[in-house]
Design a protein around this motif. Structure first.
Motif, PDB file in Angstrom:
ATOM      1  N   ALA A  59       0.635  -1.111  -0.020  1.00  0.00           N
ATOM      2  CA  ALA A  59       0.070  -0.012  -0.071  1.00  0.00           C
ATOM      3  C   ALA A  59       0.916   1.206   0.015  1.00  0.00           C
ATOM      4  O   ALA A  59       2.069   1.132   0.061  1.00  0.00           O
ATOM      5  CB  ALA A  59      -1.056  -0.056   1.413  1.00  0.00           C
ATOM      6  N   SER A  60       0.324   2.433  -0.221  1.00  0.00           N
ATOM      7  CA  SER A  60       0.895   3.563  -0.253  1.00  0.00           C
ATOM      8  C   SER A  60       1.734   3.951   0.914  1.00  0.00           C
ATOM      9  O   SER A  60       2.714   4.774   0.615  1.00  0.00           O
ATOM     10  CB  SER A  60      -0.022   4.823  -0.739  1.00  0.00           C
ATOM     11  OG  SER A  60      -0.880   4.961   0.378  1.00  0.00           O
ATOM     12  N   GLN A  61       1.514   3.730   2.015  1.00  0.00           N
ATOM     13  CA  GLN A  61       2.117   3.816   3.234  1.00  0.00           C
ATOM     14  C   GLN A  61       2.919   2.913   4.047  1.00  0.00           C
ATOM     15  O   GLN A  61       3.403   2.977   5.001  1.00  0.00           O
ATOM     16  CB  GLN A  61       1.143   4.757   4.126  1.00  0.00           C
ATOM     17  CG  GLN A  61       0.626   6.067   3.901  1.00  0.00           C
ATOM     18  CD  GLN A  61      -0.412   6.345   4.450  1.00  0.00           C
ATOM     19  OE1 GLN A  61      -0.899   5.962   5.651  1.00  0.00           O
ATOM     20  NE2 GLN A  61      -1.258   7.358   3.759  1.00  0.00           N
ATOM     21  N   GLY A  62       3.032   1.659   3.341  1.00  0.00           N
ATOM     22  CA  GLY A  62       3.767   0.612   4.054  1.00  0.00           C
ATOM     23  C   GLY A  62       3.346  -0.806   3.426  1.00  0.00           C
ATOM     24  O   GLY A  62       2.317  -0.842   2.684  1.00  0.00           O
TER      25      GLY A  62
END
Lengths: 342, 210
Positions: B92-95
């Motif tokens: 995902a975009s943050q991890g």
């Protein structure tokens, strides 16, 4: 330098910029690129070098700011650091810096930056807790900094994007008190006022955003309408790869399946959609942000889903897809332009 | 003991969190990188709130959500193939979350976005193997019990056979599937809520111009 004096061509500007880059002077690279772009605004190479120089310059500045914070932590340095990080979309380091600033100095401005970092998480990952926290902290910050417009703008943006029009109206009204007569704000206020009839309470609006993964101004995906003919060749190419058993394209409530037929196509498409939905909502709830790729691997092979701008490309393959298959999936979901995967 | 299982994972670049969790989502051991501890990993197994600086979700919630996600994906994935998946990746975009299924427990890591997930395949498998060995030494691993603990495909939606070779025929059209329901977002749709639209054939033969 002399060559550039004789002939101000793109090539000479690029050469000079690269010479500065070799000397480790990103500020000078940026200056040369800006000058070159004024004469040759269409030059892709100068634009690329300018972008690279900007990033390098920012990296250097970030390092300097971190060093300054180690020796003499103060609000001005924290402020610039948070601004830079948020500008780059680095919400996690920005949150860490702002939290540290808040702990060390108790400066009311730090609360705004903590709120702004949480808002970035919310806009990206759509997790309701992030949105609510950002809104509450922005409110706290607005109380402590009554002349500051930024917390009110942040509150307005959060409320507007999730359709909590009444909260958006309140924030705008307070902004108008700070900027009376601003025509842009007044026009916005009138638009928001007309939406207030179908306003939702903020917590409910945030929860709905988390559940659907969509803000009120996002394009609706539910129609599932798309040009099947344009997708067909890519989907066929994907399914024809030796390692791919079945290829899928999902958008809204429609799925295209290549490589399986009849009830099998129905069942697998349903399974893939289930995996997509649970993964999207789980990524948001786990504060991981927007799902980019989902994989389930085992002795059966791998089920890989890649959500993108146009929809979700998925394959059930005998092994983890690499290179060509990944490119075709990115072409299918709109992450790269058609033909680029060839 | 659990730290020894996770320690080789924590030395990998980009790891933010490493954990051993029971299959039903109870944290057994959670190590988290802390900026307060100069990037060292701290044990957060018993931490019920986001106590670390800048942390947005408490470890207990994260591991419970991860286990629930794995369970959901296994249930849905069980409708595709006979074998159940063993490794799960949610980028995902943050991890990125990686989970490797082990004996009655999972080993999971959360890594920075854009880290190469391929580099974690072997360390995760090795961690599960170490967990396996530890449980065997403790006399707590029963292969039959482990198999019984695995989720089963949803009744009435048996796994599909491998597609027949004619399904790959280059000229065949993609089947068009219309989901007529709007599944409850944020949770897994009920398996009975899906209905093929009347009149919509799964294999769209009207487009058979190939």
């Amino acid at each position: 330098m002399r060559a550039l004096g004789r002939d101000a061509s793109t090539a000479n500007y690029v050469t000079l910029a690269k010479e500065h880059a070799a000397l480790g002077e990103p500020a000078n690279v940026l200056r040369v690129c800006r000058e070159g772009l004024e004469l040759h605004p269409e030059s892709a190479e100068l634009q690329r070098l300018a972008q690279l120089a900007r990033e390098l310059h920012q990296e250097q500045r970030l390092q300097e700011l971190h060093r300054e914070l180690e020796s003499a932590p103060r609000s001005a340095v924290f402020r610039e650091l948070c601004e830079l990080l948020l500008e780059n979309g680095d919400a996690q380091p920005a949150l860490e810096a702002a939290s540290r600033w808040r702990t060390l100095t108790d400066d009311p401005e730090s609360v705004y930056y903590v709120a702004a970092a949480h808002a970035e998480f919310f806009f990206d990952g759509r997790r309701s807790r992030d949105g609510l926290l950002a809104f509450q902290l922005a409110g706290e910050s607005a109380k402590q900094l009554p002349k500051d417009k930024r917390p009110l703008r942040l509150q307005f943006e959060i409320a507007r994007r999730c359709g909590a029009w009444e909260d958006a109206r309140k924030s705008l009204a307070r902004l108008l008190e700070l900027m009376p007569g601003n025509p842009l704000l007044e026009a916005r206020f009138r638009r928001v006022l007309s939406n207030c009839a179908h306003s939702k309470p903020l917590p409910r609006a945030l929860t709905e955003v988390e559940r659907s993964g969509r803000f009120v101004d996002d394009e609706p995906e539910e129609t599932g309408s798309f040009d099947r003919e344009s997708l067909r060749p890519t989907l066929k190419k994907l399914a024809a790869r030796p390692e791919v058993h079945v290829a899928f394209f999902l958008r809204g409530n429609t799925a295209l399946v290549q490589g399986a037929h009849g009830p099998t196509a129905d069942r697998t498409a349903r399974a893939v959609r289930e995996v997509l939905q649970v993964s999207r909502s789980s990524a948001r709830r786990m504060a991981l942000g927007r799902a980019i790729e989902i994989r389930a691997e085992g002795s059966f092979g791998a089920l890989v889903l890649k959500p993108g701008k146009l929809g979700t490309a998925a394959v059930w393959a005998s092994q983890i897809p690499r290179g060509g298959v990944e490119d075709l999936m990115d072409e299918l979901n709109g992450e790269i332009s058609p033909g680029a995967a060839a | 003991m659990m730290h020894d299982i996770l320690q080789p994972l924590t030395v990998q670049p980009g790891v933010k969190q490493a954990a051993v969790i029971s299959a039903d989502g109870v944290p057994v051991c959670v190590l988290e990188r802390s900026s307060m501890a100069n990037g060292q990993f701290v044990d957060c197994t018993n931490s019920s709130q986001a106590s670390l600086e800048g942390q947005r979700i408490d470890p207990a919630s994260l591991v419970a959500l991860a286990a629930s996600w794995v369970d959901d994906v296994m249930r849905a994935g069980g409708q595709i193939a006979w074998e159940l998946p063993k490794r799960f990746v949610l980028a995902a975009s943050q991890g990125t979350l990686l989970v490797q299924q082990g004996p009655n427990a999972h080993v999971m890591v959360v890594i920075e976005p854009d880290c190469d997930t391929g580099a974690f395949s072997l360390p995760l498998e090795a961690a599960v193997e170490r967990l396996h060995r530890l449980l065997r030494d403790l006399g707590r691993f029963d292969p039959d019990q482990n198999a019984a603990a695995l989720p089963r495909p949803v009744p009435g939606t048996g796994p599909m056979a491998a597609p027949s070779i004619d399904a790959y025929a280059a000229g065949s059209s993609p089947a068009s599937v219309m989901f007529t329901d709007q599944a409850p977002a944020g949770g897994s749709p009920a398996s009975g809520s899906y209905r093929p639209q009347p009149g919509t054939t799964a294999h769209d033969s009207s487009q058979g111009n190939h």
